[in-house]
Design an enzyme around this catalytic site. Sequence first.
Site, PDB file in Angstrom:
ATOM      1  CD  GLU A   1     -10.081   4.210  -0.262  1.00 49.33           C
ATOM      2  OE1 GLU A   1     -10.933   4.569   0.556  1.00 49.33           O
ATOM      3  OE2 GLU A   1      -8.973   3.765   0.052  1.00 49.33           O
TER       4      GLU A   1
ATOM      5  CG  ASP B   1      -2.273   0.627   0.929  1.00 48.27           C
ATOM      6  OD1 ASP B   1      -2.279   1.846   0.680  1.00 48.27           O
ATOM      7  OD2 ASP B   1      -3.300  -0.082   0.917  1.00 48.27           O
TER       8      ASP B   1
ATOM      9  CG  HIS C   1      -4.592   2.312  -1.703  1.00 46.54           C
ATOM     10  ND1 HIS C   1      -4.648   2.641  -0.373  1.00 46.54           N
ATOM     11  CD2 HIS C   1      -5.832   2.517  -2.193  1.00 46.54           C
ATOM     12  CE1 HIS C   1      -5.881   3.010  -0.069  1.00 46.54           C
ATOM     13  NE2 HIS C   1      -6.624   2.956  -1.160  1.00 46.54           N
TER      14      HIS C   1
END
Lengths: 629, 635
Positions: free
Chosen positions: B414, B289, B343
Site C-alpha cells: 500500500e 505501522d 505504513h
Amino acid sequence: MVIVVIGSVNLLKFLFHEILQVRMDWHWTLIVVLVQLAQGNGGNGVDPTPDLYEPSWVYKCEPEEGCHRSERTKPTAANSSFMVFDSLDVCRTVCGHFGGLWPRPVTAVLSTQTVKMHPNFLRFTLLDAPVETSEILVEMTHVITANLLAECNGNVTEMVATPVIVNIAVKSPSLELTWDTDEQYLLDVENTVDNIVVHISAETVYGARHALESFTQLIAPEFSNQYQCGLRIVTGAKIRDRPVYKHRGLVLDTSRNFIPMVDIKRTIDGMAATKMNVFHWHVTDSQSFPLESRRVPQFTKYGAYSANEIYSTEEVRESIRYAQIRGIRVVIEIDSPAHAGNGWQWGKEYGFGDLAVCVNARPWRHLCIEPPCGQLNPANPAMYRVLRDLYRDIAELVPKPALFHVGGDEVYLGCWNSSEEIVSYMKNKGFDTDIEGFIRLWAEFHAKALQIWDEETMAVGGQQQHVLIWSSELTQPNRIENYLDKNRYVIEVWEPLSSPLLIQLLRMGYKTISIPKDIWYLDHGFWGKTKYSNWRRMYEHVLPRDPNVLGGEVAMWSEYVDAQALDTRVWPRAAAVGERLWSDPRGGGGGFAGAEPRLQRLRARLRARGLRPDAVSPEWCAQHDARCY
Amino acid sequence: MKWCGEAVGRGSPAYFARVARLRRALLLLAAAACTAAALLYWRQQSDDRATRPLHSLYTGVEPEWTWVCRNERCERLPAAETSSLQSLPTCNMLCASTQLWPQPTGPVSLATAAVPVRASAFTLHIVTSPSGHVSDHLEDAFSLFLEDLKALEKNTISDKRSDIGPAHEVLVRISVNGSSDVRMLIDTDESYKLSLRPKRNTLVADITAHSFCGARHGLETLSQLIWLDPYAGSLLALEAATVEDAPRFRYRGLLLDTARNYFPVGEIVRTIDAMAACKLNTFHWHISDSQSFPLRLNSAPQLAQHGAYGPGAVYTTEEVRAIVRRARLRGIRVLIEVDAPAHVGRAWSWGPQAGLGQLAYCVEVEPWSAYCGEPPCGQLNPRNPHVYELLERIYAEIIQLTGVDDIFHLGGDEVSERCWSQYFNDTDPMDLWLDFTQRAMHVLERANGGKAPEMTLLWSSRLTRSPYLERLDTKKFGIQVWGASRWPESRAVLDAGFRSVISHVDVWYLDCGFGSWRDSSDGHCGPYRSWQQIYEHRPWVDESVGGMGQVGDGWRVEGGEACQWSEQLAAGGLDARVWPRTAALAERLWSDRAEGAAADVYLRLDTQRARLMARGVRAAPLWPRWCTHNPHACL
C-alpha cells in the site's frame, strides 16, 4: 569518550530534574538508554544525541476537536496552558461541552479546571432523604467509592486532603423501580476555598444514583508512573439530566451457554456505568434450565448443564439486590410455550405425562428453529401446575411491583401438530387444526399463564402488573387484539427495521419495547447471513418518540458466546444503545464526532472497572480526537 | 497389555462399575420411592393446583449426566438411567473419533481404554539427541508440557465421585536423530512418531523425530491423549497409541498487528501457547505501522520514543527475547515485520532534529485520504541514505533478537504514489518503490552477514504485479498474497515462480466483518468469516470453491497465514476473535484433508477449544453447550 560520559551525566541530571518537574505518564521507567554512545558510527552515520528514549506526551484540548497528543515541550511560562494535560483521561473529562460524560446529560456546564482529590476525603451526607432510603443510598455510595478507586487500579497513591463533600437530597421514600420511577437529577459541583462541595438532588434514590454515576464521570485518573496514581475532579459543574426513554435494557441469554454469576454482575456494572436500567434475563431456553426452583428442583436436575451451572435462589436474590443498588431492575424471562425443553422432560417419569413435547427431537428441522426442540404441552393440566410452582418461586424472588417476561416467541405449530395428545385436545375444545386453530391454542396458553402469574403475584402480596411478551405470529395486527389485552401486555418488538409492526402496534395503542434485530442484536455478524452492527450503527438508530414506546433493549443471545467472549461482544456497543435511550441525541453534536471521544473515555472507565470492552479504533485515533474521519 | 485392557478398559467405565452398581441400586430405590410418593401426592392434589412443594420430596438432587458410546457416538443420559458413570471428555476420547487437533497425516491407532495418570509422575528420558543444545531445549519443552498438564489438573472440581485406582507413572522417551539446530527453520523436518504403550504399571511414550521441533510436536500430540476426567477428579491417558505425523505445509502462521492497538506481552505469550497447541509454527508480528512503533530497539531507540503510544505501550528487547524464547520452546518462529516503505508514521519524524534530514514524508498529513488508506499517513523517504542505514540496523537487531535468519518480512504494501510524487516529480513512483525494495533487500543482506535470507517476504501489491514482478528476483523474494482469493494475483505470483504464503483477505483475515471505525467509509472488509469457511478454504486445489483455478506445475505454496489486524481489537478481546478460528486454519495447513467441516471436525475442534481454555485462552464457543453435551445432535 570521557567528555561524552561527563556530558551525558550532566544531561542525565538535567533530565532527571525535568522528570521531577513534569509529571510523567504512567509506566515511567527511569531507564536511560545510552547504547549508541559507544558505537563507532563513522562520520555520516546516525549518531543520535543522548536522549531519554521514552515516549512521553501531553494532551491538548483543542476547541471543537477534542484532545490531541502532542510533544512534551520544555516547560516555560509561555506554553504552560491550563488546556494542556498529562493525562488523556483528565483532558477528556474537561474537554468538550459534555466532557467525559456517558450518556450525555440534557444540559451540562463544566469547568475546565481540575483539582486533586482522594477517596479517603470523600464524604457523603444524606442531607435531606427519607429514612427509608438511607440504607440503599449508603450502599450506592459504596459502589461509587469502589469505582473511583478502580480508576487507579485500586490504589490512589496521590494523597491530598481536600475534602469532597457530597450532599444528597432525595424526596421520595419509595424504593420501587418501575416505568414510573422518576430518574431525573440535578448535580452541582462547587469549589470553595478549602473544599469541593457537590449537591445532588433527585426525586428518587435511583435519580440520586444516576447523579452519583455522573459525579464519578467528573473525575479522572492521572498516572505519573505504573504505581503512582492520583485522581482529579472538575472544580465546577452544573448538570440537569433525565432520561428520554424509561426502559433501557439489555437481554442476556444464559441458556444456550451458561454465564457465571460473576460475569453477570460485571455486565450489570457496565449497564450501571451507562445508566441502563433493565437487566432482561433470558434465563431459560430449550437448551438448558439453569434457574433453581425451590418448588420444582427437577428443572435444574434435568435442565442444567451441570451441578456447577445453576443459579441458586440465593444467588438470584443477591443479584437482584446488586442490580437494584445500581439502578437496574432484573426482569426474569421464562420463555414459553416454545423455547422450553431441557428441564421439562421429566414429566412421564414422575407420572405427570408429557410436560413438553418434541423435546430433543431428531431430526429437528421441522419442529423448531434451532436444536434442541421443545415446546410446552398445553394439553396437559399438569404442565400448568408445574408452571404455577415456578411462577410462585419467581414471584417470591423478584421485588414488587414485579415485572415478568413470558417469552412467547417462535412457536412452531408443526411441533404441536406432531403430538396426538395436543391434536385431540384441540378437537375436544372445538379448535380447528389449521393455523388459526393452533394460534388459538397458543393464545389460550398465554391467557392461562397470565392468570397463573396474576394469582401467584397476588398471593405474595403484589398487584396485577403488565407483563412483557415477544412479538410473534400472535402479535400480528390482524390477530393481536383478539388474543392479547393491551392493558396487560407490553410487546417487545424484535422484527427487523423494515417491518411495519412496531408502528402498527403503536397505532393500535399497544405499549412497546423496541429491539430491532438487524441493528440491536449483539450476536449478529457471527453466524448465517446476519450482519454485525458496530457501535456507530447501533448508535445511529433512533426510536419513534411516542409515549407508548417505553424504550428499547440490546440483546446478547448466547449461541456463540459464553463467559469467554461475553465482554467484547457486549461492550462498548451496548453503551451506544444506552446513550441512545437515555439522551437520544439528535442533530448538532449528536453525531459520532461528538460521541466518540466520550465513548473512548467510557471504554477506559469500563476497563478500569474490570470489563474487557472491544476497541472502537486504533489507539492513535483515541489520542487524536476527530482525526480519524 | 491384555490385562490392562480388561481391567481398565472398554474401559474406564469398568473402573466405575462397582461404584456404579451400588449407585444404581440406591438410585433405583430412590426413584421407586419418589414415584410412589409422587403418585400419592398427585392423587391428593388431583383437581387442584399443587400447593405442597415438590421440593420436599427431591431435595439435594443435583443434575448428573453420564455419556455412553453408542453407534460410535456419545449420548447423554441422566446418570440414574445407566449402570456406569462416564464423563463427556472420557466418552469422547474413547468413542470413535481421535479428538486430535490437527488430525495427524500418517497412520494413527488409538486404544479405547484409559488409565489414570498424574502430572507429577511424568519423567523424561532423552534417548538420543544431536547436541546438548537440543537436549536442553527438550528438557525445557518437557517442563512446559508438564505445566500444561498441571494447569489441566488444577481444573479438577473437588467433589471426586469415582475411585479409579492408582495413577500410572509415565516415562517419556525422546529420540532426535537429525538437526542440531533447535530453531524452526524453513527446511526443518517437523515429522515425528509417537508410540504409547503400557508396561506393567508404567506407560511408556516413545517420541522419535528429526528435529527438536518435531519432537516438540510429538509432546503436543501426547498431551492431547491425556485429559481431565471431571468425575474421577484425575487425569486419564489412553493406554496405548501410535501416531505418525508430518505437516502438509511448512509455513503455518498467524499475524498479529500490535501497532494499531498495543497488546501486552502476556497476551502475546498466551497467543503463542495457543498456536503451539495447534502446531502452528510462525508468529508473524506486525509490530509497527503508521499509528505506532512500540518496539524499543537498542539500535534505534528514537523510533519507539517518538512512535509508541506511551510509556506503557513499549516492547523492550528483554520482552521480545522472552517471547522468542517461549516461542522457540513451542516450535514457533517469531517473524517480526517492520513494515516499509509505507505504513510508517511519527516514529520516523525525528530526522531533521537529529541532522538526518527527512526520514519520512506525509507523516500525519491532512487530508489523509489523499495520501493513504487509513489515518494517519506516512511513507519513508526513499532518497535519504540515512533511511537505509537505519533499516540495516533495525534488520540486524531483529535478526539478532529473533534468531530467524532464513525468512524475513520487509512489509511493502500500500504505497501511496501520490505522496512520493509530491517530492520526487522526476521519477515514476513505481520505480522509486522498486528501487527502495532492492535497496532494502541489499541492506537486509548486509544485516544478515552478507547473505540473503532464503525467503524474504513482501506483501502482494502493485509491485508484485506485471511489469514490476518480473524485476524481482524469484530466488530471493517470496510473496505473501493477501488479495481476494479470486483475484488473478495469486496465480500470477505462483506462475512466475515465487514462493508464496497465502492470506486471502476474503477468507483468512480475522478482522473482517466488524463494520467501519470511521465516518467516511462504508465498512472495513467483510463479512466475518466463520471457522468453517476458514477451514474449507483450499486455494491450492483445482476444484475448490474460491480457489485460484487450475493448479500450475511447480507452484511453490509455502503455506498460509491468518491475519489479525487490530484497528478494532485491543487487549482483552484478542482471544475470542482469534480462537478457535485460527485452530481451524491450523488443521487446514497441517492436515489439509480433502473433506470440509464434517461432523468429526466439529467434535474435535470442540475438544480443542476446551484444551485452549484449559491453557487460559478465552476462545469463543462453537455452539450452545447443549450441542457439546449431545455430540452430533446439532449437525
